[in-house]
Design a protein around this motif. Structure first.
Motif, short mmCIF file in Angstrom:
data_model
loop_
_atom_site.label_atom_id
_atom_site.label_comp_id
_atom_site.label_asym_id
_atom_site.label_seq_id
_atom_site.Cartn_x
_atom_site.Cartn_y
_atom_site.Cartn_z
N UNK A 42 5.29 107.62 -0.60
CA UNK A 42 5.35 107.26 0.75
C UNK A 42 5.10 105.70 0.74
N UNK A 43 5.68 105.00 1.38
CA UNK A 43 5.55 103.54 1.73
C UNK A 43 4.50 103.45 2.67
N UNK A 44 3.61 102.18 2.55
CA UNK A 44 2.33 101.84 3.63
C UNK A 44 3.00 102.26 4.95
N UNK A 45 3.94 101.79 5.46
CA UNK A 45 4.36 102.00 6.76
C UNK A 45 4.68 103.36 6.99
N UNK A 46 4.87 104.41 6.08
CA UNK A 46 5.03 105.93 6.27
C UNK A 46 3.46 106.36 6.45
N UNK A 47 2.70 105.96 5.64
CA UNK A 47 1.36 106.39 5.71
C UNK A 47 0.67 106.06 7.25
N UNK A 48 1.01 104.67 7.69
CA UNK A 48 0.43 104.38 8.82
C UNK A 48 0.83 105.24 9.81
N UNK A 49 2.10 105.62 9.98
CA UNK A 49 2.64 106.50 11.08
C UNK A 49 1.92 107.76 11.00
N UNK A 50 1.90 108.22 9.53
CA UNK A 50 1.43 109.77 9.53
C UNK A 50 0.01 109.74 9.83
N UNK A 51 -0.62 108.69 9.58
CA UNK A 51 -2.14 108.63 9.85
C UNK A 51 -2.38 108.70 11.53
N UNK A 52 -1.46 107.72 12.20
CA UNK A 52 -1.37 107.96 13.79
C UNK A 52 -1.37 109.36 14.22
N UNK A 53 -0.06 110.12 13.68
CA UNK A 53 0.34 111.32 14.06
C UNK A 53 -0.67 112.42 13.84
#
Length: 211
Positions: A12-23
């Protein structure tokens, strides 16, 4: 088929990780919102909040312990990026649990609280678990990892003791129907048993390589 497999395991890209953390953060708050929504309709609001926050503390502890097995089975090392948040939410719910018991049940009476801690065994183990969880929460940041070095990993293995104490706390609290604490005990036994089995496998492999 090979390309599909590669795509499925693509990091996963850092952007994906960020959005998954928010979710994940939002999802982890759902139990708190549910408790707040239903507390006014409870027969005994204090007992309701105490029970629900305690249950969700155990839930998040077990979910946190699931991260490592899922990472190894799935090959998704990114799952480790979510473990700290899950552990901190376990601490959040245990803080709510403790605050409800101390603030609403004992009305901030330190004497009455300490009497319960000393005299009632289920509260004794629960309080020990709370103190250990506080130590893990305080040292969950990157600065503590750098400062404590190898001792950080040793300290954070206390999560196993915390989970055991949490299940014992629940088991001793229940007076008749032990179905729910027994389910938690079985799930915890599976998670800890898997870790023991894996450690033994690694030892055997290391011994085989050393020959």
């Amino acid at each position: 088929m090979h390309q599909d497999t590669m795509a499925a395991t693509r990091p996963l890209t850092p952007r994906h990780i960020t959005w998954l953390k928010i979710a994940l953060f939002i999802v982890c708050l759902i139990p708190a919102a549910w408790i707040a929504l239903h507390v006014t309709s409870a027969v005994n609001p204090v007992e309701y909040v105490t029970h629900q926050t305690g249950t969700w503390t155990l839930n998040f502890l077990l979910i946190t312990l699931c991260v490592t097995p899922l990472r190894i089975i799935s090959g998704r090392n990114e799952l480790l990026r979510f473990r700290r948040m899950l552990g901190l939410f376990a601490f959040f719910y245990v803080c709510c649990h403790f605050a409800t018991w101390f603030g609403l049940d004992h009305l901030f009476d330190f004497g009455a609280m300490w009497h319960d801690v000393v005299k009632r065994r289920f509260i004794t183990v629960g309080f020990i678990a709370f103190v250990l969880m506080a130590a893990l929460a305080v040292t969950s940041n990157a600065a503590s990892v750098r400062r404590l070095k190898r001792n950080w990993a040793r300290l954070h293995k206390a999560i196993y003791a915390i989970a055991i104490l949490g299940v014992v706390h629940y088991w001793w609290l229940v007076k008749r129907d032990i179905t729910d604490p027994a389910i938690y005990a079985v799930l915890l036994a599976i998670l800890l048993g898997w870790r023991i089995w894996r450690a033994q496998q690694q030892q055997r492999q290391a011994a085989a390589r050393a020959r």
